[in-house]
Structures are given as structure tokens and as C-alpha cells.
Write a protein that holds these residues in place. Structure first.
Motif, PDB file in Angstrom:
ATOM      1  N   GLY A  53       0.540  -0.885 -16.130  1.00 29.53           N
ATOM      2  CA  GLY A  53       1.472   0.191 -15.808  1.00 29.53           C
ATOM      3  C   GLY A  53       0.871   1.176 -14.827  1.00 29.53           C
ATOM      4  O   GLY A  53      -0.300   1.091 -14.443  1.00 29.53           O
ATOM      5  N   GLY A  54       1.679   2.136 -14.413  1.00 26.19           N
ATOM      6  CA  GLY A  54       1.291   3.063 -13.362  1.00 26.19           C
ATOM      7  C   GLY A  54       0.470   4.231 -13.871  1.00 26.19           C
ATOM      8  O   GLY A  54       0.765   4.820 -14.908  1.00 26.19           O
ATOM      9  N   THR A  55      -0.594   4.564 -13.127  1.00 24.84           N
ATOM     10  CA  THR A  55      -1.410   5.724 -13.463  1.00 24.84           C
ATOM     11  C   THR A  55      -1.654   6.621 -12.249  1.00 24.84           C
ATOM     12  O   THR A  55      -2.092   7.761 -12.402  1.00 24.84           O
ATOM     13  N   GLY A  56      -1.421   6.099 -11.058  1.00 23.24           N
ATOM     14  CA  GLY A  56      -1.705   6.853  -9.851  1.00 23.24           C
ATOM     15  C   GLY A  56      -2.806   6.239  -9.014  1.00 23.24           C
ATOM     16  O   GLY A  56      -3.445   6.924  -8.207  1.00 23.24           O
ATOM     17  N   LYS A  57      -3.043   4.928  -9.174  1.00 23.39           N
ATOM     18  CA  LYS A  57      -4.116   4.261  -8.428  1.00 23.39           C
ATOM     19  C   LYS A  57      -3.888   4.309  -6.921  1.00 23.39           C
ATOM     20  O   LYS A  57      -4.827   4.567  -6.162  1.00 23.39           O
ATOM     21  N   THR A  58      -2.657   4.039  -6.481  1.00 19.95           N
ATOM     22  CA  THR A  58      -2.410   3.973  -5.041  1.00 19.95           C
ATOM     23  C   THR A  58      -2.611   5.321  -4.354  1.00 19.95           C
ATOM     24  O   THR A  58      -3.306   5.385  -3.328  1.00 19.95           O
ATOM     25  N   PRO A  59      -2.061   6.435  -4.869  1.00 25.85           N
ATOM     26  CA  PRO A  59      -2.384   7.731  -4.254  1.00 25.85           C
ATOM     27  C   PRO A  59      -3.877   8.034  -4.282  1.00 25.85           C
ATOM     28  O   PRO A  59      -4.402   8.677  -3.373  1.00 25.85           O
ATOM     29  N   THR A  60      -4.570   7.583  -5.337  1.00 28.75           N
ATOM     30  CA  THR A  60      -6.010   7.806  -5.416  1.00 28.75           C
ATOM     31  C   THR A  60      -6.735   7.019  -4.330  1.00 28.75           C
ATOM     32  O   THR A  60      -7.657   7.537  -3.678  1.00 28.75           O
ATOM     33  N   ALA A  61      -6.333   5.773  -4.125  1.00 27.82           N
ATOM     34  CA  ALA A  61      -6.952   4.953  -3.071  1.00 27.82           C
ATOM     35  C   ALA A  61      -6.763   5.599  -1.705  1.00 27.82           C
ATOM     36  O   ALA A  61      -7.687   5.631  -0.881  1.00 27.82           O
ATOM     37  N   ILE A  62      -5.572   6.133  -1.459  1.00 27.64           N
ATOM     38  CA  ILE A  62      -5.300   6.809  -0.182  1.00 27.64           C
ATOM     39  C   ILE A  62      -6.175   8.044  -0.043  1.00 27.64           C
ATOM     40  O   ILE A  62      -6.773   8.296   1.012  1.00 27.64           O
ATOM     41  N   ALA A  63      -6.297   8.826  -1.117  1.00 32.60           N
ATOM     42  CA  ALA A  63      -7.100  10.053  -1.074  1.00 32.60           C
ATOM     43  C   ALA A  63      -8.569   9.746  -0.840  1.00 32.60           C
ATOM     44  O   ALA A  63      -9.244  10.441  -0.066  1.00 32.60           O
ATOM     45  N   VAL A  64      -9.088   8.718  -1.500  1.00 30.90           N
ATOM     46  CA  VAL A  64     -10.493   8.340  -1.316  1.00 30.90           C
ATOM     47  C   VAL A  64     -10.728   7.836   0.106  1.00 30.90           C
ATOM     48  O   VAL A  64     -11.731   8.181   0.746  1.00 30.90           O
ATOM     49  N   ALA A  65      -9.796   7.029   0.621  1.00 27.08           N
ATOM     50  CA  ALA A  65      -9.917   6.537   1.994  1.00 27.08           C
ATOM     51  C   ALA A  65      -9.911   7.697   2.985  1.00 27.08           C
ATOM     52  O   ALA A  65     -10.665   7.689   3.977  1.00 27.08           O
ATOM     53  N   ARG A  66      -9.099   8.699   2.733  1.00 23.41           N
ATOM     54  CA  ARG A  66      -9.058   9.868   3.625  1.00 23.41           C
ATOM     55  C   ARG A  66     -10.377  10.630   3.590  1.00 23.41           C
ATOM     56  O   ARG A  66     -10.867  11.100   4.623  1.00 23.41           O
ATOM     57  N   LEU A  67     -10.971  10.770   2.400  1.00 23.48           N
ATOM     58  CA  LEU A  67     -12.270  11.427   2.305  1.00 23.48           C
ATOM     59  C   LEU A  67     -13.313  10.691   3.134  1.00 23.48           C
ATOM     60  O   LEU A  67     -14.115  11.309   3.845  1.00 23.48           O
ATOM     61  N   LEU A  68     -13.286   9.377   3.035  1.00 25.06           N
ATOM     62  CA  LEU A  68     -14.241   8.569   3.799  1.00 25.06           C
ATOM     63  C   LEU A  68     -14.019   8.738   5.298  1.00 25.06           C
ATOM     64  O   LEU A  68     -14.969   8.901   6.066  1.00 25.06           O
ATOM     65  N   THR A  69     -12.762   8.699   5.712  1.00 30.27           N
ATOM     66  CA  THR A  69     -12.440   8.854   7.131  1.00 30.27           C
ATOM     67  C   THR A  69     -12.888  10.221   7.647  1.00 30.27           C
ATOM     68  O   THR A  69     -13.441  10.335   8.747  1.00 30.27           O
ATOM     69  N   GLN A  70     -12.680  11.254   6.848  1.00 34.55           N
ATOM     70  CA  GLN A  70     -13.080  12.605   7.237  1.00 34.55           C
ATOM     71  C   GLN A  70     -14.589  12.724   7.392  1.00 34.55           C
ATOM     72  O   GLN A  70     -15.081  13.616   8.105  1.00 34.55           O
ATOM     73  N   ASN A  71     -15.326  11.819   6.746  1.00 32.15           N
ATOM     74  CA  ASN A  71     -16.781  11.820   6.846  1.00 32.15           C
ATOM     75  C   ASN A  71     -17.288  10.793   7.855  1.00 32.15           C
ATOM     76  O   ASN A  71     -18.463  10.415   7.831  1.00 32.15           O
ATOM     77  N   GLY A  72     -16.392  10.345   8.726  1.00 27.52           N
ATOM     78  CA  GLY A  72     -16.802   9.459   9.808  1.00 27.52           C
ATOM     79  C   GLY A  72     -16.944   8.002   9.432  1.00 27.52           C
ATOM     80  O   GLY A  72     -17.499   7.222  10.220  1.00 27.52           O
ATOM     81  N   LYS A  73     -16.456   7.599   8.270  1.00 29.43           N
ATOM     82  CA  LYS A  73     -16.551   6.205   7.839  1.00 29.43           C
ATOM     83  C   LYS A  73     -15.302   5.425   8.276  1.00 29.43           C
ATOM     84  O   LYS A  73     -14.302   6.012   8.716  1.00 29.43           O
ATOM     85  N   ALA A  74     -15.368   4.122   8.156  1.00 28.59           N
ATOM     86  CA  ALA A  74     -14.251   3.250   8.540  1.00 28.59           C
ATOM     87  C   ALA A  74     -13.794   2.439   7.340  1.00 28.59           C
ATOM     88  O   ALA A  74     -14.135   1.257   7.199  1.00 28.59           O
TER      89      ALA A  74
END
Length: 339
Positions: A53-74
Motif C-alpha cells: 500500500g501507499g506510504t509516500g515512497k514516490t514523493p520521497t524518491a523525488i525529494a531525495v533526487a532533488r537533494l542530490l541534484t542540488q549537491n551537484g550529483k547526477a
């Protein structure tokens, strides 16, 4: 499938009658979790959950990816592509692919971050690496042992917790809780309130920190709806969460329609929803995940999509600095190829 309501209440007759099957299922799942995973050659950050069932994994994945991008990662997101016909590995292109091709979650993810679908996670990781990824964010996969994970974040919805704490089919757990906790580096509680599931509260410590976050709907969309009366519909893991989010913003959903998670909307569904909205002069509203499934050549579905307002949500971490530290630490200790 629709979740049985007894999963989320104190164990009763139905749960106990299914317990023998749950013990077998749990033993197999726990054994699978103990298998070693292949090294991807780049860091792997897994966003998973303990339950079906749903817990919020997809928004979390997007948020983590954005943090990485903001730190110059790909970062690239890696998904199994549940419900899609493509086995992959394939890079998701929202301009070409549909939910029927790659699944609804990858289609949504690809609007924010490069996304790969692959039934074979090891092959998908190699594909992402060759495409330019220097870190992989797995959307789901806690219970999949094929890849070694450098950081695993288990997401829990505060309101529902982990249910009756029984393993499927007697409860919502995907595997015995202890077996899953052994694979988790930190736990993220999403939602309002400070409550922590009892079974989790006693197991968190300095080596397995407890993080918190909340899902915030797009303020401009909410403001644009004003005092209009709404028809809210959703086919996600927990439709009630969407309805409660709307209510918390002050929006008035006169009618609410729930569908099973990943529900493929049909012409009949669209016609019924349109008739309900038009008959009561309501504005249809739904989630981003549902909106990507409202595609195809059918005129009724196209009409419903045109009339529907999508409510995007963003995960906001309570302590973004702590999350940033965990994510960057994982990136600084890259996995090596399995030898």
C-alpha cells in the motif's frame, strides 16, 4: 487489489485464520531478504516501505533526487515499472510512454528526474550508470535483494503505521518486521502528529535515525480552486490520505470516489465520474499519479482529463540538513562492482 480493512485494525478472526499462510509467506520473504546483492559500481539509495500500500515512497524518491541534484550529483531513479508492459531496461520518456507502457509511478517520476524501468534491477542499474547516473535512487525495492544498497530509507505513513503487524495475507507487512529492519538504515515518518508506531519506536536508535516529513499540496492549485465544490477521486494505495489532504487545505469535496491502487481507468469509469461531476456541478480533482493514467484515445477519458484539476504534492523534510547528511554520506561511500 483493494486492501482488506482488517489489516489496519487490532488482529481479529480474519487475521488469525490467515496466520498459517502468513507464516509460510513470511519465512520465504525473510529468506529472500538474506541474499547478498550485486554491487552497482555507484551508490544505491533505496526508498522502501515495510507494508503493502501507499506510504509516500514516490514523493520521497523525488525529494531525495532533488537533494542530490542540488549537491551537484547526477541521480537516476530505478523502478520496476509495476503495471507496465515494458520489461526494460528502458529510460522513461513522458512524451512517448504511457502508464500502460512503464507504470504510473515511473511516468510521474520521469517528469522530475531521469528514470529507468527494469524488471531486472541489476540490469537496470547498469543501464542507468551507462546513461550517466552517478547515484541510483530506487523507488521501492526494500524487499528486493538483487542490488546492494548503500542507504535504505523505510517510509511509514503516520496515520496508518504498520497496521496489525501481521505479514501478508494476514496483515500488510511484506515480510517479518525484524527481517526488514535489519536492512534499513533510517525510518521516515510522513504525516502530521508526533505519534510513532509502537513496534518501531522501540527499535530506532542512533544507528537507525528517525526522520519526519509531510506532504504539502501545491498552494497555487489550492488557491485557484477557491471555494469551488469538488469531486475527488483517487486510485492510490491510500485514497483516504488524498481526501484528508484536501480537507486540511479547506477545500470541499462533495463527493469522493476510491479505486484500487494503480487502477487503469476505463471509459465506463470516466463516463460515470463525468456524469457525477456534471450532475452536481463539481470540479473533478485527483492525484498526479492518477492523472498519468488518464491517457489514451478514448474520448470520455480525454474529456475527464481535460476537466480534472491535478493536485501535486511535495515532500518537505522536517530536518532537511539531517537527510542531506545521510544522502551525501551514502554517495561518498560508493559501491564497487561485485567481484
Amino acid at each position: 487489489m483493494r486492501e482488506p480493512s482488517f489489516w489496519w485494525t487490532k488482529p481479529g478472526l480474519a487475521a488469525w485464520l490467515l496466520q498459517p499462510a502468513a507464516l509460510v509467506y513470511g519465512a520465504v520473504a525473510a529468506s529472500r531478504l538474506r541474499r547478498p546483492g550485486a554491487r552497482a559500481g555507484i551508490p544505491v539509495i533505496c526508498i522502501g516501505n515495510f507494508t503493502l500500500g501507499g506510504t509516500g515512497k514516490t514523493p520521497t524518491a523525488i525529494a531525495v533526487a532533488r537533494l542530490l541534484t542540488q549537491n551537484g550529483k547526477a541521480p537516476f531513479v530505478l523502478s520496476r515499472g509495476y503495471g507496465g508492459r515494458l520489461a526494460g531496461p528502458a529510460r522513461v520518456d513522458p512524451a512517448i510512454h504511457t502508464a500502460a507502457d512503464v507504470g504510473d509511478e515511473p511516468l510521474l517520476l520521469a517528469r522530475h528526474v531521469p528514470t529507468i524501468v527494469a524488471h531486472d534491477r541489476v540490469a537496470g542499474a547498469a543501464f542507468a550508470r551507462e546513461a550517466g547516473a552517478d547515484v541510483i535512487v530506487m523507488d521501492d525495492g526494500l524487499q528486493n535483494p538483487s542490488l546492494h544498497k548503500d542507504l535504505t530509507i523505510a517510509v511509514i505513513d503516520v496515520r496508518r503505521g504498520i497496521g496489525n503487524e501481521f505479514v501478508f495475507p494476514a496483515g500488510p507487512l511484506r515480510a517479518p518486521l525484524n527481517a526488514q529492519l535489519e536492512k534499513v538504515h533510517c525510518i521516515l515518518l510522513i504525516g502530521d502528529g508526533r505519534q510513532t508506531p509502537t513496534a518501531i519506536a522501540g527499535m530506532t536508535h542512533a544507528q537507525r535515525p528517525l526522520l519526519r516529513g509531510r506532504l504539502e499540496p501545491d498552494g497555487n492549485v489550492i488557491k485557484g480552486l477557491g471555494r469551488r465544490k469538488l469531486l475527488a477521486f483517487a486510485g492510490i494505495g491510500d485514497p483516504e490520505k488524498f481526501f484528508m489532504t484536501l480537507a486540511a487545505t479547506g477545500l470541499e469535496a462533495v463527493a469522493e470516489e476510491s479505486f484500487a491502487d494503480h487502477h487503469p481507468y476505463t471509459a465506463a469509469d470516466a463516463e460515470r465520474l463525468l456524469a457525477l461531476a456534471e450532475g452536481k456541478n463539481l470540479i473533478p480533482v485527483t492525484t498526479e499519479k492518477d492523472a498519468v493514467r488518464l491517457s489514451g484515445s478514448n474520448s470520455a477519458i480525454a474529456k475527464l482529463l481535460a476537466k480534472t484539476r491535478t493536485i501535486p504534492v511535495t515532500l518537505v523534510f522536517e530536518d532537511s540538513a539531517a537527510v542531506n547528511k545521510l544522502v551525501l554520506r551514502a554517495h561518498q561511500t560508493p559501491s564497487r562492482d561485485k567481484g
